[in-house]
Design a protein around this motif. Structure first.
Motif, mmCIF file in Angstrom:
data_model
loop_
_atom_site.group_PDB
_atom_site.id
_atom_site.type_symbol
_atom_site.label_atom_id
_atom_site.label_comp_id
_atom_site.label_asym_id
_atom_site.label_seq_id
_atom_site.Cartn_x
_atom_site.Cartn_y
_atom_site.Cartn_z
ATOM 1 N N UNK A 143 45.298 38.796 41.951
ATOM 2 C CA UNK A 143 43.745 38.226 42.468
ATOM 3 C C UNK A 143 42.742 39.373 42.043
ATOM 4 N N UNK A 144 41.633 38.998 41.433
ATOM 5 C CA UNK A 144 40.453 40.154 41.371
ATOM 6 C C UNK A 144 39.286 39.622 41.981
ATOM 7 N N UNK A 145 38.432 40.140 42.573
ATOM 8 C CA UNK A 145 37.249 39.679 43.102
ATOM 9 C C UNK A 145 36.059 40.301 42.383
ATOM 10 N N UNK A 146 35.178 39.693 41.919
ATOM 11 C CA UNK A 146 33.743 39.977 41.232
ATOM 12 C C UNK A 146 32.793 39.484 42.243
ATOM 13 N N UNK A 147 31.763 40.446 42.732
ATOM 14 C CA UNK A 147 30.574 40.290 43.524
ATOM 15 C C UNK A 147 29.647 40.714 42.889
ATOM 16 N N UNK A 148 28.368 39.897 42.720
ATOM 17 C CA UNK A 148 27.286 40.702 42.314
ATOM 18 C C UNK A 148 26.359 40.014 43.047
ATOM 19 N N UNK A 171 36.185 44.475 49.739
ATOM 20 C CA UNK A 171 36.151 45.595 48.909
ATOM 21 C C UNK A 171 36.755 46.556 49.875
ATOM 22 N N UNK A 172 36.184 46.971 51.237
ATOM 23 C CA UNK A 172 36.433 47.815 52.026
ATOM 24 C C UNK A 172 37.904 47.827 52.411
ATOM 25 N N UNK A 173 38.567 46.595 52.303
ATOM 26 C CA UNK A 173 39.835 46.604 52.700
ATOM 27 C C UNK A 173 40.741 46.490 51.474
ATOM 28 N N UNK A 174 40.310 46.700 50.320
ATOM 29 C CA UNK A 174 41.058 46.750 49.058
ATOM 30 C C UNK A 174 41.776 48.192 49.210
ATOM 31 N N UNK A 175 42.832 48.281 48.239
ATOM 32 C CA UNK A 175 43.619 49.737 48.282
ATOM 33 C C UNK A 175 42.538 50.831 47.664
ATOM 34 N N UNK A 176 42.225 51.841 48.250
ATOM 35 C CA UNK A 176 41.254 53.028 47.803
ATOM 36 C C UNK A 176 41.965 53.641 46.627
ATOM 37 N N UNK A 177 43.110 53.680 46.394
ATOM 38 C CA UNK A 177 43.754 54.282 45.270
ATOM 39 C C UNK A 177 44.177 53.172 43.905
#
Length: 187
Positions: free
Chosen positions: A158-163, A111-117
């Motif tokens: 890709x899309x990541x889902x974490x819960x 999440x932290x490495x994903x593009x902020x925008x």
């Protein structure tokens, strides 16, 4: 990649397997392989690694039984190996008391490495639930994730889902003047 011959789940049980999946780079390699097999060169390009580093990490995953060669082909006299996960899903053990949750640690790093925008949905909610409601919500979240996993198209990004649904550790009752010793602290 036909997954009919793959086991549904591989449970991480050995120290070697746990060490292999605990590394963020190897976690990202496993993510690259989740929808289609890839060669060392393809993995290196998609993860942003040197080819030698990619090869090293894939060998560790293979030795731990987490990935395997699913096909080969000859290219200019060299055998290209295509790697895929050894099962449709990799199940990690619950962390030991006081140990970090590897899966959530990797999710936060991604999440932290994903593009902020870029598009994202991040939310934290504090709830008060009965045991039955807790179990129902957990089952609904897992079913929703499984439903969308079935809809996944390897040609899409890709899309990541974490819960994480959990009961936090009990908090100490605090009183006092807030002198920094834990007493009187408020959130």
């Amino acid at each position: 990649m036909p997954t009919d011959d793959l086991p549904e789940a591989l449970h991480v049980t050995t120290d070697e397997q746990l060490r292999a999946v605990s590394n963020l780079t190897r976690h990202r390699i496993m993510a690259v392989l989740r929808f289609e097999p890839a060669t060392i060169t393809q993995i290196a390009e998609r993860v942003g690694l040197a080819k030698g580093s990619s090869s090293y990490h894939v060998r560790l995953l293979e030795r731990a039984g987490l990935v395997k060669v699913v096909r080969t082909r000859k290219v200019r006299g060299v055998t290209e190996r295509y790697y895929a996960p050894a099962a449709r899903s990799i199940v990690l053990p619950d962390p030991a008391t006081g140990q970090p949750d590897v899966l959530m640690r990797h999710a936060v790093a991604d999440l932290e490495a994903s593009p902020a925008d870029g598009p994202r949905h991040v939310r934290m909610a504090h709830l008060r639930l009965t045991d039955e409601q807790f179990a129902e919500l957990g089952a609904r979240l897992e079913a929703l994730a499984d439903e969308y996993r079935e809809l996944s198209d390897p040609s899409l990004p890709d899309v990541s889902l974490a819960f994480a649904l959990f009961r936090p550790a009990p908090r100490r009752q605090t009183t006092g003047d807030g002198d920094g010793n834990g007493e009187g602290d408020r959130a």
